[in-house]
Motif scaffolding. Structure first.
Motif, PDB file in Angstrom:
ATOM      1  N   ASP A   6       0.821  -1.203   0.000  1.00 29.44           N
ATOM      2  CA  ASP A   6       0.000   0.000   0.000  1.00 29.44           C
ATOM      3  C   ASP A   6       0.860   1.260   0.000  1.00 29.44           C
ATOM      4  O   ASP A   6       0.541   2.253  -0.655  1.00 29.44           O
ATOM      5  CB  ASP A   6      -0.971   0.003   1.179  1.00 29.44           C
ATOM      6  CG  ASP A   6      -0.328  -0.486   2.469  1.00 29.44           C
ATOM      7  OD1 ASP A   6       0.913  -0.517   2.559  1.00 29.44           O
ATOM      8  OD2 ASP A   6      -1.088  -0.848   3.387  1.00 29.44           O
ATOM      9  N   THR A   7       1.990   1.218   0.726  1.00 28.12           N
ATOM     10  CA  THR A   7       2.892   2.356   0.749  1.00 28.12           C
ATOM     11  C   THR A   7       3.474   2.623  -0.634  1.00 28.12           C
ATOM     12  O   THR A   7       3.547   3.768  -1.088  1.00 28.12           O
ATOM     13  CB  THR A   7       4.037   2.103   1.749  1.00 28.12           C
ATOM     14  OG1 THR A   7       3.483   1.802   3.022  1.00 28.12           O
ATOM     15  CG2 THR A   7       4.932   3.323   1.865  1.00 28.12           C
ATOM     16  N   TYR A   8       3.867   1.566  -1.314  1.00 23.71           N
ATOM     17  CA  TYR A   8       4.443   1.735  -2.646  1.00 23.71           C
ATOM     18  C   TYR A   8       3.407   2.261  -3.626  1.00 23.71           C
ATOM     19  O   TYR A   8       3.699   3.121  -4.457  1.00 23.71           O
ATOM     20  CB  TYR A   8       5.012   0.398  -3.131  1.00 23.71           C
ATOM     21  CG  TYR A   8       5.672   0.486  -4.491  1.00 23.71           C
ATOM     22  CD1 TYR A   8       6.675   1.421  -4.733  1.00 23.71           C
ATOM     23  CD2 TYR A   8       5.292  -0.355  -5.531  1.00 23.71           C
ATOM     24  CE1 TYR A   8       7.280   1.502  -5.972  1.00 23.71           C
ATOM     25  CE2 TYR A   8       5.887  -0.275  -6.771  1.00 23.71           C
ATOM     26  CZ  TYR A   8       6.884   0.654  -6.990  1.00 23.71           C
ATOM     27  OH  TYR A   8       7.475   0.750  -8.218  1.00 23.71           O
ATOM     28  N   PHE A   9       2.179   1.764  -3.542  1.00 27.58           N
ATOM     29  CA  PHE A   9       1.118   2.269  -4.419  1.00 27.58           C
ATOM     30  C   PHE A   9       0.904   3.760  -4.204  1.00 27.58           C
ATOM     31  O   PHE A   9       0.786   4.527  -5.167  1.00 27.58           O
ATOM     32  CB  PHE A   9      -0.187   1.514  -4.160  1.00 27.58           C
ATOM     33  CG  PHE A   9      -1.364   2.131  -4.852  1.00 27.58           C
ATOM     34  CD1 PHE A   9      -1.613   1.864  -6.194  1.00 27.58           C
ATOM     35  CD2 PHE A   9      -2.208   3.003  -4.185  1.00 27.58           C
ATOM     36  CE1 PHE A   9      -2.688   2.461  -6.855  1.00 27.58           C
ATOM     37  CE2 PHE A   9      -3.278   3.600  -4.825  1.00 27.58           C
ATOM     38  CZ  PHE A   9      -3.516   3.329  -6.164  1.00 27.58           C
ATOM     39  N   CYS A  10       0.843   4.181  -2.947  1.00 28.46           N
ATOM     40  CA  CYS A  10       0.623   5.597  -2.652  1.00 28.46           C
ATOM     41  C   CYS A  10       1.749   6.456  -3.192  1.00 28.46           C
ATOM     42  O   CYS A  10       1.513   7.559  -3.712  1.00 28.46           O
ATOM     43  CB  CYS A  10       0.481   5.802  -1.146  1.00 28.46           C
ATOM     44  SG  CYS A  10      -1.034   5.129  -0.438  1.00 28.46           S
ATOM     45  N   LYS A  11       2.989   5.973  -3.090  1.00 27.07           N
ATOM     46  CA  LYS A  11       4.126   6.747  -3.593  1.00 27.07           C
ATOM     47  C   LYS A  11       4.027   6.905  -5.110  1.00 27.07           C
ATOM     48  O   LYS A  11       4.282   7.984  -5.653  1.00 27.07           O
ATOM     49  CB  LYS A  11       5.443   6.069  -3.220  1.00 27.07           C
ATOM     50  CG  LYS A  11       6.682   6.898  -3.580  1.00 27.07           C
ATOM     51  CD  LYS A  11       7.930   6.232  -3.045  1.00 27.07           C
ATOM     52  CE  LYS A  11       9.153   7.134  -3.292  1.00 27.07           C
ATOM     53  NZ  LYS A  11       9.435   7.326  -4.714  1.00 27.07           N
ATOM     54  N   LYS A  12       3.637   5.852  -5.816  1.00 28.75           N
ATOM     55  CA  LYS A  12       3.480   5.951  -7.264  1.00 28.75           C
ATOM     56  C   LYS A  12       2.338   6.891  -7.626  1.00 28.75           C
ATOM     57  O   LYS A  12       2.434   7.657  -8.592  1.00 28.75           O
ATOM     58  CB  LYS A  12       3.237   4.566  -7.865  1.00 28.75           C
ATOM     59  CG  LYS A  12       4.439   3.655  -7.820  1.00 28.75           C
ATOM     60  CD  LYS A  12       4.298   2.498  -8.795  1.00 28.75           C
ATOM     61  CE  LYS A  12       3.165   1.588  -8.454  1.00 28.75           C
ATOM     62  NZ  LYS A  12       3.095   0.412  -9.374  1.00 28.75           N
TER      63      LYS A  12
END
Length: 260
Positions: free
Chosen positions: A178-184
């Protein structure tokens, strides 16, 4: 895995287009309150359910999004409980990405909301938001959020590449999907908000143990690996009194039905 349309029966026809509810879980739902919430969920007519099982949460979410229909996707795990109108209230916000307030399952039980990391932040760690920072009502912009109850509009996903969710793909650190998705999403110019008018229960296993205090015996709770909470005696007395009254009511009803 696609659910039978007979399992999810609650539909309504508000002024929202249909979309997809995407659930990632193991082979079975861990908590009975989750399917109960799902059964009673109000959703726009034509909304579909994508339930994908397996140990890789990122792969489950990606599989569900590839099969999505409609203008939005609402993602979550199987360890939650929510009000029937939660999805409709999130759709009312009409923004790119929005999440309800959710409590982290481990101590110190902060909201699953994080701000942009600073230069001196250790890899894989994001400065969290705390409860006293959140407004009583309205939207609160964040840098990243947990995937629980995250509502994502289709145009956001169309602007990103498949796979949308990945593990350990933020520089050299290992981060949650979820953190990586938000960063993208942030890199694509999309904003992420927490809706402080909506909440979602986050279930976690709790252990019980007898606890000796200066006032006598009571009950303690073990949450996670390092958190122990001893319940005050007054709470146990209140529970006992309430159970006693409920037992009286049930006994009275049984007498009436039995004609005694």
């Amino acid at each position: 895995m696609e659910l039978s349309p007979n399992i999810i029966q609650k539909e309504c026809n508000p002024d929202h287009p249909p979309g997809t509810i995407c659930i990632a879980s193991g082979e079975l739902s861990r908590y009975p309150s989750f399917p109960d919430s799902l059964v009673n969920l109000l959703r726009p007519k034509g909304t579909t359910i994508e339930w994908h099982c397996g140990l890789n949460v990122a792969a489950n979410f990606n599989a569900g999004i590839r099969q999505m229909v409609g203008d939005w996707v609402w993602i979550m795990g199987d360890d939650h409980q929510f009000e029937p109108n939660l999805l409709l209230r999130l759709l009312d916000r009409n923004i790119d990405i929005v999440v309800p307030l959710v409590v982290r399952r481990q101590p110190p039980f902060i909201p699953v909301l994080f701000r942009e990391p600073l230069n001196d932040t250790p890899l894989g760690q994001f400065p969290p938001h705390h409860w006293h920072e959140l407004p009583a009502h309205g939207l609160y912009e964040v840098y990243t959020a947990g995937s629980a109850g995250m509502l994502i509009r289709k145009h956001v996903l169309d602007a990103m590449e498949d796979p949308w969710f990945e593990l350990g793909r933020m520089g050299k650190d290992l981060t949650n999907e979820d953190t990586y998705f938000c960063k993208k999403a942030q890199a694509g110019g999309f904003k992420i908000y927490a809706d402080c008018d909506t909440q979602m229960v986050h279930w976690t296993p709790v252990g019980l143990f007898p606890a000796r205090t200066t006032e006598g015996w009571t009950v303690g709770l073990v949450v996670g690996d390092h958190c122990q909470v001893v319940l005050p005696h007054d709470i146990l007395k209140q529970w006992a009194a309430r159970i006693k009254e409920e037992s009286k009511e049930q006994f009275t009803v049984a007498q009436v039905k039995g004609g005694k």
